[in-house]
Design a protein around this motif. Structure first.
Motif, PDB file in Angstrom:
ATOM      1  N   MET A  18       0.961  -1.230   0.000  1.00 47.56           N
ATOM      2  CA  MET A  18       0.049   0.089  -0.037  1.00 47.56           C
ATOM      3  C   MET A  18       0.833   1.132  -0.119  1.00 47.56           C
ATOM      4  SD  MET A  18      -2.734  -1.392   2.774  1.00 47.56           S
ATOM      5  CE  MET A  18      -3.733   0.169   2.794  1.00 47.56           C
ATOM      6  N   ASN A  19       1.919   1.297   0.896  1.00 47.24           N
ATOM      7  CA  ASN A  19       2.967   2.583   1.023  1.00 47.24           C
ATOM      8  C   ASN A  19       3.415   2.666  -0.581  1.00 47.24           C
ATOM      9  OD1 ASN A  19       2.017   3.495   3.681  1.00 47.24           O
ATOM     10  ND2 ASN A  19       3.462   1.585   4.408  1.00 47.24           N
ATOM     11  N   VAL A  43      -4.824  10.316  -1.843  1.00 49.02           N
ATOM     12  CA  VAL A  43      -3.961   9.253  -2.457  1.00 49.02           C
ATOM     13  C   VAL A  43      -4.104   8.156  -1.394  1.00 49.02           C
ATOM     14  CG1 VAL A  43      -2.147   8.211  -3.317  1.00 49.02           C
ATOM     15  CG2 VAL A  43      -2.911  10.572  -4.148  1.00 49.02           C
ATOM     16  N   GLU A  44      -4.019   8.543  -0.024  1.00 47.46           N
ATOM     17  CA  GLU A  44      -3.841   7.391   0.954  1.00 47.46           C
ATOM     18  C   GLU A  44      -5.315   7.018   1.074  1.00 47.46           C
ATOM     19  OE1 GLU A  44      -0.080   8.393   3.684  1.00 47.46           O
ATOM     20  OE2 GLU A  44      -1.783   9.576   4.197  1.00 47.46           O
ATOM     21  N   ASP A  45      -6.162   7.744   1.225  1.00 44.07           N
ATOM     22  CA  ASP A  45      -7.377   7.305   1.221  1.00 44.07           C
ATOM     23  C   ASP A  45      -8.105   6.423   0.196  1.00 44.07           C
ATOM     24  OD1 ASP A  45      -7.807   8.571   3.722  1.00 44.07           O
ATOM     25  OD2 ASP A  45      -9.099  10.490   2.755  1.00 44.07           O
ATOM     26  N   PHE A  48      -6.267   2.979   0.344  1.00 39.42           N
ATOM     27  CA  PHE A  48      -6.832   2.533   1.532  1.00 39.42           C
ATOM     28  C   PHE A  48      -8.340   1.986   1.234  1.00 39.42           C
ATOM     29  CE2 PHE A  48      -9.323   2.122   5.544  1.00 39.42           C
ATOM     30  CZ  PHE A  48      -8.562   1.337   6.108  1.00 39.42           C
ATOM     31  N   ASP A  49      -9.028   2.589   0.549  1.00 41.03           N
ATOM     32  CA  ASP A  49     -10.543   2.072   0.126  1.00 41.03           C
ATOM     33  C   ASP A  49     -10.173   1.126  -0.967  1.00 41.03           C
ATOM     34  OD1 ASP A  49     -11.630   4.017   1.659  1.00 41.03           O
ATOM     35  OD2 ASP A  49     -11.971   5.337  -0.097  1.00 41.03           O
ATOM     36  N   ASP A  50      -9.129   0.942  -1.901  1.00 39.30           N
ATOM     37  CA  ASP A  50      -9.108   0.109  -2.829  1.00 39.30           C
ATOM     38  C   ASP A  50      -8.724  -1.046  -2.148  1.00 39.30           C
ATOM     39  OD1 ASP A  50      -8.640  -0.822  -5.604  1.00 39.30           O
ATOM     40  OD2 ASP A  50      -6.711  -0.833  -5.251  1.00 39.30           O
ATOM     41  N   ASN A  54     -10.928  -4.537  -2.425  1.00 37.68           N
ATOM     42  CA  ASN A  54     -10.695  -5.495  -3.417  1.00 37.68           C
ATOM     43  C   ASN A  54      -9.466  -6.453  -2.984  1.00 37.68           C
ATOM     44  OD1 ASN A  54     -11.865  -4.320  -5.339  1.00 37.68           O
ATOM     45  ND2 ASN A  54     -10.584  -2.534  -5.728  1.00 37.68           N
ATOM     46  N   ALA A  55      -8.738  -5.880  -1.999  1.00 39.43           N
ATOM     47  CA  ALA A  55      -7.732  -6.962  -1.518  1.00 39.43           C
ATOM     48  C   ALA A  55      -8.101  -7.680  -0.089  1.00 39.43           C
ATOM     49  CB  ALA A  55      -6.145  -6.191  -1.590  1.00 39.43           C
ATOM     50  N   PHE A  56      -8.761  -6.827   0.601  1.00 42.71           N
ATOM     51  CA  PHE A  56      -8.984  -7.295   1.865  1.00 42.71           C
ATOM     52  C   PHE A  56     -10.663  -7.569   2.128  1.00 42.71           C
ATOM     53  CE2 PHE A  56      -9.774  -6.231   6.630  1.00 42.71           C
ATOM     54  CZ  PHE A  56      -9.453  -7.433   7.125  1.00 42.71           C
ATOM     55  N   SER A  57     -11.268  -8.515   2.026  1.00 47.43           N
ATOM     56  CA  SER A  57     -12.507  -8.592   2.118  1.00 47.43           C
ATOM     57  C   SER A  57     -13.127  -9.403   3.524  1.00 47.43           C
ATOM     58  CB  SER A  57     -13.012  -9.405   1.018  1.00 47.43           C
ATOM     59  OG  SER A  57     -12.841  -8.804  -0.339  1.00 47.43           O
ATOM     60  N   PRO A  58     -13.301  -8.614   4.301  1.00 42.74           N
ATOM     61  CA  PRO A  58     -13.793  -9.138   5.642  1.00 42.74           C
ATOM     62  C   PRO A  58     -15.114  -9.877   5.613  1.00 42.74           C
ATOM     63  CG  PRO A  58     -13.655  -6.975   5.991  1.00 42.74           C
ATOM     64  CD  PRO A  58     -13.074  -7.103   4.551  1.00 42.74           C
TER      65      PRO A  58
END
Length: 62
Positions: A18-19, A43-45, A48-50, A54-58
């Motif tokens: 992410m960073n 850009v950080e938001d 993070f949202d992406d 998309n990558a982290f689906s709890p």
């Protein structure tokens, strides 16, 4: 910058990705411009949202 301290549920590997993505997207902006910090936050938001969607689906439990 994303860290273990200011995020929850991401591994260090994902935080590093992410960073790196934020850093890459910020290359096109002048760090000396008056809007740089605002753009960095946007850009950080966005990153993070992406990753959240998309990558982290709890899973959600009702």
């Amino acid at each position: 910058m994303f860290t273990i301290e200011n995020t929850e549920g991401f591994s260090q590997k994902v935080l590093d990705q992410m960073n790196a993505e934020v850093k890459e997207k910020m290359k096109k902006y002048d760090p000396k411009s008056k809007d740089y910090k605002k753009k960095l936050a946007e850009v950080e938001d966005e990153v993070f949202d992406d990753y959240c969607f998309n990558a982290f689906s709890p899973s959600m439990k009702f």
